[in-house]
Design a protein around this motif. Structure first.
Motif, PDB file in Angstrom:
ATOM      1  N   VAL A  29       0.896  -1.152   0.000  1.00  0.00           N
ATOM      2  CA  VAL A  29       0.000   0.000   0.000  1.00  0.00           C
ATOM      3  C   VAL A  29       0.935   1.202   0.000  1.00  0.00           C
ATOM      4  O   VAL A  29       1.739   1.358   0.917  1.00  0.00           O
ATOM      5  CB  VAL A  29      -0.895   0.004   1.255  1.00  0.00           C
ATOM      6  N   ALA A  30       0.861   2.041  -1.039  1.00  0.00           N
ATOM      7  CA  ALA A  30       1.804   3.157  -1.126  1.00  0.00           C
ATOM      8  C   ALA A  30       1.213   4.301  -1.932  1.00  0.00           C
ATOM      9  O   ALA A  30       0.476   4.084  -2.885  1.00  0.00           O
ATOM     10  CB  ALA A  30       3.112   2.704  -1.771  1.00  0.00           C
ATOM     11  N   GLY A  31       1.570   5.506  -1.517  1.00  0.00           N
ATOM     12  CA  GLY A  31       1.138   6.677  -2.251  1.00  0.00           C
ATOM     13  C   GLY A  31       1.812   7.924  -1.736  1.00  0.00           C
ATOM     14  O   GLY A  31       2.381   7.941  -0.633  1.00  0.00           O
ATOM     15  N   THR A  32       1.755   8.967  -2.546  1.00  0.00           N
ATOM     16  CA  THR A  32       2.332  10.236  -2.121  1.00  0.00           C
ATOM     17  C   THR A  32       1.427  10.853  -1.061  1.00  0.00           C
ATOM     18  O   THR A  32       0.208  10.734  -1.089  1.00  0.00           O
ATOM     19  CB  THR A  32       2.495  11.209  -3.303  1.00  0.00           C
TER      20      THR A  32
ATOM     21  N   THR B 159       6.637   2.893   6.364  1.00  0.00           N
ATOM     22  CA  THR B 159       7.804   3.729   6.083  1.00  0.00           C
ATOM     23  C   THR B 159       7.416   4.953   5.275  1.00  0.00           C
ATOM     24  O   THR B 159       6.386   4.976   4.599  1.00  0.00           O
ATOM     25  CB  THR B 159       8.874   2.946   5.298  1.00  0.00           C
ATOM     26  N   THR B 160       8.275   5.961   5.336  1.00  0.00           N
ATOM     27  CA  THR B 160       8.132   7.163   4.519  1.00  0.00           C
ATOM     28  C   THR B 160       9.482   7.470   3.899  1.00  0.00           C
ATOM     29  O   THR B 160      10.501   7.476   4.600  1.00  0.00           O
ATOM     30  CB  THR B 160       7.676   8.374   5.365  1.00  0.00           C
ATOM     31  N   THR B 161       9.487   7.712   2.599  1.00  0.00           N
ATOM     32  CA  THR B 161      10.697   8.164   1.917  1.00  0.00           C
ATOM     33  C   THR B 161      10.415   9.519   1.299  1.00  0.00           C
ATOM     34  O   THR B 161       9.282   9.805   0.890  1.00  0.00           O
ATOM     35  CB  THR B 161      11.145   7.165   0.827  1.00  0.00           C
ATOM     36  N   GLU B 162      11.448  10.340   1.240  1.00  0.00           N
ATOM     37  CA  GLU B 162      11.294  11.683   0.686  1.00  0.00           C
ATOM     38  C   GLU B 162      12.086  11.811  -0.600  1.00  0.00           C
ATOM     39  O   GLU B 162      13.208  11.325  -0.691  1.00  0.00           O
ATOM     40  CB  GLU B 162      11.758  12.721   1.702  1.00  0.00           C
ATOM     41  N   ASP B 163      11.459  12.474  -1.565  1.00  0.00           N
ATOM     42  CA  ASP B 163      12.088  12.729  -2.857  1.00  0.00           C
ATOM     43  C   ASP B 163      11.732  14.158  -3.235  1.00  0.00           C
ATOM     44  O   ASP B 163      10.589  14.432  -3.591  1.00  0.00           O
ATOM     45  CB  ASP B 163      11.570  11.738  -3.902  1.00  0.00           C
ATOM     46  N   GLU B 164      12.714  15.059  -3.102  1.00  0.00           N
ATOM     47  CA  GLU B 164      12.506  16.492  -3.327  1.00  0.00           C
ATOM     48  C   GLU B 164      11.385  17.001  -2.440  1.00  0.00           C
ATOM     49  O   GLU B 164      11.523  17.002  -1.233  1.00  0.00           O
ATOM     50  CB  GLU B 164      12.257  16.775  -4.809  1.00  0.00           C
TER      51      GLU B 164
ATOM     52  N   ARG C 288       8.192  15.722  -2.249  1.00  0.00           N
ATOM     53  CA  ARG C 288       7.105  14.774  -2.035  1.00  0.00           C
ATOM     54  C   ARG C 288       7.537  13.663  -1.085  1.00  0.00           C
ATOM     55  O   ARG C 288       8.720  13.357  -0.967  1.00  0.00           O
ATOM     56  CB  ARG C 288       6.595  14.193  -3.346  1.00  0.00           C
ATOM     57  N   GLN C 289       6.545  13.100  -0.414  1.00  0.00           N
ATOM     58  CA  GLN C 289       6.793  11.998   0.504  1.00  0.00           C
ATOM     59  C   GLN C 289       6.005  10.790   0.018  1.00  0.00           C
ATOM     60  O   GLN C 289       4.836  10.912  -0.349  1.00  0.00           O
ATOM     61  CB  GLN C 289       6.345  12.361   1.911  1.00  0.00           C
TER      62      GLN C 289
END
Length: 165
Positions: free
Chosen positions: A16-19, A103-108, A110-111
């Motif tokens: 399950v994943a989304g911004t 988990t949360t990852t950050e890219d510029e 957005r998370q």
């Protein structure tokens, strides 16, 4: 359904994943947890997170959803901040208990928030092993709710298990 999501986009590829914000919100964690407990018919679950500030509310809601799943009275072993290896070890130590890692990852700017579900053998849950059922329940607004207060589970702090891994 309050704050609907595109379940086909968010619940796929074994996770399950989304911004966030946007594709996913904290309530999704509640829905997923409740549906997961009912789908696999479990009374115990190990839950861990990565310690990221955004993950904290998703983690809290996930645990609350799991303890409020129909009549299962699910006991949550909250491992706190732990990685996948620590979660899998704790699941084994708890007697082959299913689990979840948030988990949360950050890219510029957005998370990306991700919830991974694991069966009692430590394998990630896939479409054919329960993820499709969870997606269908959420899409149809059939998220399980508690039947009464006696059916409510509880959350137990088990950070000690994550530290041992």
């Amino acid at each position: 359904m309050l704050n609907p999501i595109n379940t086909d986009v968010v619940i796929r590829d074994g996770r399950v994943a989304g911004t966030f914000p946007g594709e996913i919100h904290e309530g999704v964690a509640w829905w997923v947890a409740s549906c997961f407990v009912v789908t696999i018919k479990t009374r115990q679950l190990a839950v861990a997170h990565d310690g990221h500030p955004t993950t904290a509310e998703f983690h809290r809601r996930f645990c609350r959803g799991a303890i409020n799943a129909n009549h299962f009275a699910c006991q949550i072993s909250d491992l706190g901040a732990a990685d996948e290896a620590q979660l899998l070890r704790a699941m084994k130590d708890l007697g082959d208990t299913p689990g979840a890692l948030l988990t949360t990852t950050e890219d510029e700017d957005r998370q990306l928030v991700t919830i991974r579900l694991y069966d009692a053998q430590g394998q990630q849950v896939a479409d054919e092993t329960g993820l499709a059922a969870i997606r269908d329940m959420i899409a149809a607004d059939r998220v399980p709710i508690p039947v009464n207060d006696q059916a409510r589970g509880r959350i137990i702090d088990r950070r000690d298990l994550a530290g041992e891994a």
